[in-house]
Structure formats: structure tokens, C-alpha cells
Enzyme design. Structure first.
Site, PDB file in Angstrom:
ATOM      1  N   LYS A 213      -5.174 -22.706  28.243  1.00  0.00           N
ATOM      2  CA  LYS A 213      -4.202 -23.293  27.331  1.00  0.00           C
ATOM      3  C   LYS A 213      -4.886 -24.336  26.440  1.00  0.00           C
ATOM      4  O   LYS A 213      -4.729 -24.342  25.234  1.00  0.00           O
ATOM      5  CB  LYS A 213      -3.088 -23.923  28.155  1.00  0.00           C
ATOM      6  CG  LYS A 213      -2.006 -24.554  27.331  1.00  0.00           C
ATOM      7  CD  LYS A 213      -0.902 -25.017  28.244  1.00  0.00           C
ATOM      8  CE  LYS A 213      -0.415 -26.366  27.812  1.00  0.00           C
ATOM      9  NZ  LYS A 213       0.750 -26.812  28.568  1.00  0.00           N
ATOM     10  N   GLU A 219     -14.689 -25.230  33.763  1.00  0.00           N
ATOM     11  CA  GLU A 219     -14.933 -24.050  34.602  1.00  0.00           C
ATOM     12  C   GLU A 219     -14.777 -22.762  33.784  1.00  0.00           C
ATOM     13  O   GLU A 219     -15.593 -21.845  33.867  1.00  0.00           O
ATOM     14  CB  GLU A 219     -13.944 -24.007  35.785  1.00  0.00           C
ATOM     15  CG  GLU A 219     -14.162 -25.064  36.844  1.00  0.00           C
ATOM     16  CD  GLU A 219     -13.429 -26.366  36.562  1.00  0.00           C
ATOM     17  OE1 GLU A 219     -13.043 -26.610  35.387  1.00  0.00           O
ATOM     18  OE2 GLU A 219     -13.242 -27.140  37.509  1.00  0.00           O
ATOM     19  N   GLY A 270       0.808 -25.262  32.360  1.00  0.00           N
ATOM     20  CA  GLY A 270      -0.086 -24.249  32.930  1.00  0.00           C
ATOM     21  C   GLY A 270       0.498 -23.580  34.155  1.00  0.00           C
ATOM     22  O   GLY A 270       0.508 -22.351  34.273  1.00  0.00           O
ATOM     23  N   ARG A 271       1.038 -24.368  35.083  1.00  0.00           N
ATOM     24  CA  ARG A 271       1.534 -23.793  36.340  1.00  0.00           C
ATOM     25  C   ARG A 271       2.861 -23.045  36.173  1.00  0.00           C
ATOM     26  O   ARG A 271       3.352 -22.439  37.112  1.00  0.00           O
ATOM     27  CB  ARG A 271       1.654 -24.888  37.399  1.00  0.00           C
ATOM     28  CG  ARG A 271       2.481 -26.095  36.981  1.00  0.00           C
ATOM     29  CD  ARG A 271       2.266 -27.264  37.936  1.00  0.00           C
ATOM     30  NE  ARG A 271       2.889 -28.496  37.489  1.00  0.00           N
ATOM     31  CZ  ARG A 271       2.333 -29.381  36.679  1.00  0.00           C
ATOM     32  NH1 ARG A 271       1.141 -29.137  36.165  1.00  0.00           N
ATOM     33  NH2 ARG A 271       2.960 -30.492  36.349  1.00  0.00           N
ATOM     34  N   GLU A 357       1.379 -30.034  42.142  1.00  0.00           N
ATOM     35  CA  GLU A 357       0.955 -30.624  40.874  1.00  0.00           C
ATOM     36  C   GLU A 357       2.180 -31.163  40.117  1.00  0.00           C
ATOM     37  O   GLU A 357       2.069 -32.087  39.324  1.00  0.00           O
ATOM     38  CB  GLU A 357       0.202 -29.591  40.019  1.00  0.00           C
ATOM     39  CG  GLU A 357      -0.819 -30.216  39.091  1.00  0.00           C
ATOM     40  CD  GLU A 357      -1.734 -29.207  38.394  1.00  0.00           C
ATOM     41  OE1 GLU A 357      -1.221 -28.367  37.636  1.00  0.00           O
ATOM     42  OE2 GLU A 357      -2.958 -29.271  38.587  1.00  0.00           O
ATOM     43  N   HIS A 388      -0.746 -15.658  64.092  1.00  0.00           N
ATOM     44  CA  HIS A 388      -1.934 -15.659  64.949  1.00  0.00           C
ATOM     45  C   HIS A 388      -2.901 -16.748  64.529  1.00  0.00           C
ATOM     46  O   HIS A 388      -4.073 -16.720  64.886  1.00  0.00           O
ATOM     47  CB  HIS A 388      -2.592 -14.281  64.900  1.00  0.00           C
ATOM     48  CG  HIS A 388      -1.689 -13.215  65.443  1.00  0.00           C
ATOM     49  ND1 HIS A 388      -1.626 -12.913  66.782  1.00  0.00           N
ATOM     50  CD2 HIS A 388      -0.766 -12.442  64.829  1.00  0.00           C
ATOM     51  CE1 HIS A 388      -0.713 -11.954  66.965  1.00  0.00           C
ATOM     52  NE2 HIS A 388      -0.170 -11.666  65.799  1.00  0.00           N
ATOM     53  N   LYS A 503     -12.419 -35.113  37.083  1.00  0.00           N
ATOM     54  CA  LYS A 503     -13.101 -34.419  35.977  1.00  0.00           C
ATOM     55  C   LYS A 503     -14.018 -35.387  35.242  1.00  0.00           C
ATOM     56  O   LYS A 503     -15.150 -35.047  34.886  1.00  0.00           O
ATOM     57  CB  LYS A 503     -12.061 -33.891  34.968  1.00  0.00           C
ATOM     58  CG  LYS A 503     -11.224 -32.741  35.451  1.00  0.00           C
ATOM     59  CD  LYS A 503     -10.364 -32.247  34.293  1.00  0.00           C
ATOM     60  CE  LYS A 503      -9.267 -31.333  34.758  1.00  0.00           C
ATOM     61  NZ  LYS A 503      -8.324 -30.985  33.701  1.00  0.00           N
TER      62      LYS A 503
END
Ligand SMILES: O=P(O)(O)OC[C@H]1O[C@H](O)[C@H](O)[C@@H](O)[C@@H]1O
Length: 527
Positions: A213, A219, A270-271, A357, A388, A503
Site C-alpha cells: 500500500k 521487506e 492494510g489488515r 494491530e 494435540h 523499523k
């Protein structure tokens, strides 16, 4: 205009707080009473799903208190203001419009002469047209050959949601003859991530979608360069293999290096962006635009339910209210999301970002500290695998962790086997039913090591089958739950300043501008 107040200033919250420990769920869920509760405490969701909250610590008294809280906190009015274009993201002074990407719920939202609904639909159409041309062989590689796989390069909201949705529908699409292209994802800046994905695809027949965005995420830009380098080394022209999904103002939008660019804007976080081109491009390429459209329809139908003032007919708001009761009154620190569906294996990871977030905040929407706890820790794994693994703590640990189960009557592929008089699907469903009752009712044993206290609350969303529409409804349910909880806690759920500091420090490390502990850690890691 709704008024924004801290949770602990609301009279209805003080009333709710008096109901701590009001329902003994072990007792309430026992015998015939329990059977009646399971039939009674269920409300329909979109796309044939149902939210069953019988095993939560609620009764008519608690529900009545929750309804009063919903009214006093003006939850529906706030949702209306949000989808009508109010600046709900106070931190970044932005509107919050992800609902508009699926349907016009209220007024037209026009910014600088652009109708935002029309903008989102136009971008969806652009992604659909691109995908159709790729499928038809009209957009090909340099040799005129069809692309056979697609790789998304993105991180956070530009990865988790689309990846979770792709995995959720991969088998469904294969079983329903709508599977078009295999999709893969590169997110981590760990070079082993990109290298392993690139080694698993046929580069000459792969499309790469760079999704960011902001267009500035370290990254993603690093991984884009990694992929371009690999393409060049293979004698391929990167600009014939790459497209971008970004906002119109980002540095990526200006580049000529892409086959096409699909745009989003600052009003979709973004999310919350899987319903924009961030999810739309890859899902349209992988499954066809019609499947993506069905996800949007399921989400839109769930959003419409979320506009209902009656908490008993609004599963998203009800789930949010029960969650706040559990977090703030009962004092539970975490929530587990437990889908009894392998297809939803990455759905808890997506919700982790979406929830933590959004509501992992200590100041209210006006920047003032709050005196109450906010977002819980979210984690989860598909059942029965989780059984498990970490269920021991959930059954007998010292913390009570509310559980959100999800289950479907039918599998997606329909391939099954009958062993000892039951199918695998029946075994899967038997386990989730058993777990709900085990957590709620427990089982006395004189040997305390084998004693189950019970009293551990859960809800379950039950569907016929995990289809695109059901998936859209599920996605919207949790997004809306998170939104309503943010309203209750008086937070701005739509910024994420807490991710910035790390960051900034990482940049300093890479520029060798360090001292103190940061310098020693840098040396220890050979940077
Ligand atoms: O899509 P992008 O601009 O590259 O952002 C990717 C991600 O990075 C940020 O650090 C945020 O924490 C996330 O909310 C966001 O989804």
C-alpha cells in the site's frame, strides 16, 4: 453525531461489571438445561453460517446488560458514521472504507470529486479484466506462452489476509472446477523465504504481484529486487512478469516496470485490505474473478447484519460485546481461534494481525491513556491439531482462555473414508462438539491431576461448507467484531504506531549508526 467515551465512564459498563462470575457455565451447560441453551443461543450469520454462543458465560441478565452497553456506547451509530465516511481513524486523520469495497451500505462517499465506491469497483474490474486476459492467453510471457502460477510479494496486511483466503479456497476451487493458477507468497525478508518459493515455481511461466500500500516497506522492496534479480539471471524481462498493487500516491505507482498497476487508497487499512486489489488481484488470478466477487458478496451480507441494532440479530456486535465482557469483567487475557477446518489453517494468523494491530493500544482515540485492559492476545491453530498441542493448558491451565471454534458439516473436496462406522469429516466434527462440552462442563475426579474444572467459555460458528461466500462472511464477522470492540474501548483501531520504533532502529543498525545495547546486538549478529 455519536459521542466517544471511555468504557469505564459508561453507566451500563458499571452495571455489567457487577455481573462478574454471574453464570456458572459448567452448571448452565449440564443436562437438559444445556441442550436448551444450545438450541436457543444461536443467531444466523450471512452465507448460511450461524453464531452459537450457548457455551459463553451469558444468560438473559448478561445479555440485557450487554444490550444496554451497546446502546449507551452508540455502537450502531458509530458504525453508520464509519461507513458514511467520517474520519474514524483519528491518528492518521483518515476515513475507514473497507466496507465500501464490498457494498454501498450508506451514503455516497466522495473525495476530491471521486466517488469512492466507483473507484473501488473500477479497480476490481481492472483486476478482473487482467485475470481474464491471463487465463485466456491474451497476456502471456515473452514467448507467447501462458502463465501458470502467480506469486504475491508483500508482508503484513499485504500478505496474511490474501494468503489465508487463498489457502481457504484452494481445494474448494479444485473441487468446483474454478482453479486457474497456483499461487505462492513471499513475505519475510529472510532470503530463504524468497529463494525457496522461487525454487518451487517455473520462473518463465510465473507472474509476480508486488503488493505494498505504501510502496515503501523494506521487506517487500527487498524481495521485489530479489525476484527481479532471479528473473534477469534466468534471461527474463522482469517488466513482462510483474504487476503492482499499491496506492496511487506510492512510489510504486509511478513505475513503468509493471504490466499493470491496481490501486487502493489510504482509506483501507492494510489488515482490512484483502477485499481490495491486495486480495483481489491474486484471488482473481488463482480462482477467477467470479470467486472473488462471491467473497465480497458474503462479506457485504455480513456487514448488513452488523447494522442491526438488536444485539441478538447482530452476531458481529454480540461477539464483540461478549468479548469485552470476558476481557474487562472476567479478566481473561487471550482468545483462541480454533477452526476445525484445515482450509482455515492461516486464518488465525490473519486475525492475529487484524485484531492485535487494531486493538493492541493503551491510549484512547484522543491520545489519552485508558485505565482498563484492551485487545486480548489472539492465537490459534486448526483443530484437531491444536488438541494435540496446546489444549492441555486450555483445559487445565491457570488462565481461562475464551475459545472461538469454527466448524463445517461438509468437507470441501468430498473425498473421505468410512473407518469404524464414521467418516473423517464426522470424526472432525465429533471432536469440536466434544471439546465445547469438555471445556464448559469439565469432569470431576478425585485425582486432581485428572480433574477438569470446566467453566471455560467458547462459541462456535457453524456452516454447511467453506465456500467463497461463507469465507467472506467469516472475514467480515471478525473484522466487524474488532471494530465494535475498538468502539467500546474508545480506541482508534485503524492506525499502528506501535510498529514504527523497531523499523527506525533496524534502519539505524543497517546504517551502522548504533551505540549501547543496539551496537552489541549488531556485533553479536554480524551485521
Ligand atoms: O502494504 P504495505 O504498505 O507494504 O504495509 C505492510 C504492513 O506493514 C506495516 O508495518 C504495518 O504494520 C501493516 O499494517 C502493513 O500491513
Amino acid at each position: 453525531m455519536a459521542t466517544w467515551k471511555n468504557l469505564d465512564t459508561l453507566a451500563s459498563y458499571s452495571k455489567l461489571a457487577e455481573l462478574k462470575g454471574h453464570v456458572d457455565i459448567a452448571d448452565a451447560m449440564a443436562g437438559e438445561k444445556g441442550a436448551e441453551r444450545v438450541k436457543k443461543y444461536s443467531t444466523p450469520m450471512a452465507a448460511g453460517l450461524a453464531y452459537n454462543y450457548a457455551a459463553k458465560q451469558i444468560d438473559e441478565t448478561v445479555l440485557d446488560a450487554l444490550a444496554k452497553l451497546a446502546d449507551e456506547a452508540e455502537l450502531i451509530e458509530k458504525f453508520q458514521e464509519l461507513y458514511n465516511g467520517a474520519v474514524i481513524n483519528t491518528g492518521e486523520k483518515r476515513m475507514v472504507l473497507h466496507h465500501l469495497a464490498r457494498k454501498q451500505q450508506g451514503d455516497a462517499v466522495v473525495v476530491d470529486g471521486v466517488d469512492k465506491r466507483e473507484f473501488y469497483v473500477a479497480q476490481q474490474k481492472k483486476a478482473a479484466d487482467f485475470a481474464n486476459k491471463v487465463h485466456a492467453g491474451e497476456i502471456t510471457n515473452e514467448n507467447g506462452e501462458k502463465f501458470t502460477s502467480v506469486v504475491q510479494i508483500g508482508i503484513g496486511g499485504s500478505d496474511l489476509g490474501p494468503r489465508a483466503l487463498y489457502i481457504a479456497l484452494e481445494n474448494w476451487a479444485k473441487a468446483n472446477n474454478t482453479f486457474k493458477m497456483e499461487a505462492k507468497f513471499i513475505s519475510n525478508v529472510d532470503p530463504d523465504d524468497a529463494a525457496a518459493v522461487l525454487a518451487s515455481v517455473d520462473l518463465a511461466h510465473s507472474l509476480f504481484i508486488v503488493v505494498s500500500k505504501s510502496g515503501t516497506t523494506l521487506e517487500t522492496l527487498t524481495n521485489e529486487a530479489f525476484v527481479k534479480n532471479a528473473l534477469v539471471k534466468a534471461g527474463l524481462n522482469p517488466s513482462k512478469h510483474m504487476l503492482a498493487v499499491t496506492s496511487e500516491t506510492s512510489p510504486l505507482a509511478k513505475s513503468e516496470d509493471y504490466l499493470t498497476a491496481i490501486f487502493m487508497d489510504d482509506y483501507i487499512g492494510g489488515r482490512y485490505s484483502s477485499v481490495s486489489g491486495v486480495g483481489g488481484a491474486i484471488l482473481s488470478l488463482a480462482f477467477g474473478p467470479e470467486v472473488f466477487a462471491q467473497i465480497l458478496e458474503g462479506a457485504a451480507a455480513e456487514d448488513t447484519l452488523a447494522t442491526n441494532k438488536n444485539i441478538l440479530e447482530n452476531p458481529d456486535m454480540l461477539d464483540a460485546l461478549i468479548g469485552v465482557y470476558e476481557r474487562n469483567v472476567q479478566g481473561y487475557p487471550a482468545t483462541a481461534v480454533l477452526p476445525y477446518s484445515q482450509a482455515l489453517s492461516r486464518f488465525p494468523a490473519h486475525l492475529q494481525q487484524c485484531d492485535m494491530e487494531s486493538n493492541g493500544k493503551s491510549v484512547n482515540r484522543f491520545g489519552e491513556p485508558v485505565d482498563y485492559v484492551t485487545g486480548p492476545v489472539i492465537f490459534g491453530e486448526p483443530g484437531t491439531n491444536g488438541q494435540h498441542s496446546f489444549y492441555q493448558l486450555l483445559h487445565q491451565g491457570t488462565d481461562i482462555v475464551p475459545l472461538q471454534f469454527i466448524g463445517f458439516k461438509k468437507s470441501q473436496l468430498g473425498v473421505d473414508v468410512d473407518i469404524e462406522n464414521s467418516t473423517s469429516q464426522q470424526k472432525l466434527c465429533a471432536n469440536v462438539a466434544a471439546q465445547i462440552v469438555a471445556f464448559a462442563c469439565g469432569k470431576k475426579d478425585e485425582n486432581l491431576n485428572k480433574d477438569f474444572k470446566g467453566g471455560r467459555p467458547s462459541s462456535i460458528i457453524i456452516g454447511e461448507e467453506l465456500t467463497p461466500a461463507a469465507l467472506g462472511a467469516l472475514l467480515a464477522h471478525f473484522e466487524n467484531k474488532i471494530m465494535f470492540q475498538g468502539f467500546l474501548w474508545n480506541l482508534n483501531s485503524f492506525d499502528q504506531e506501535g510498529v514504527q520504533l523497531g523499523k527506525v532502529l533496524a534502519k539505524r543498525v543497517l546504517a551502522h549508526d548504533t551505540d549501547g545495547a543496539l551496537k552489541v546486538y549488531s556485533d553479536l549478529l554480524d551485521i
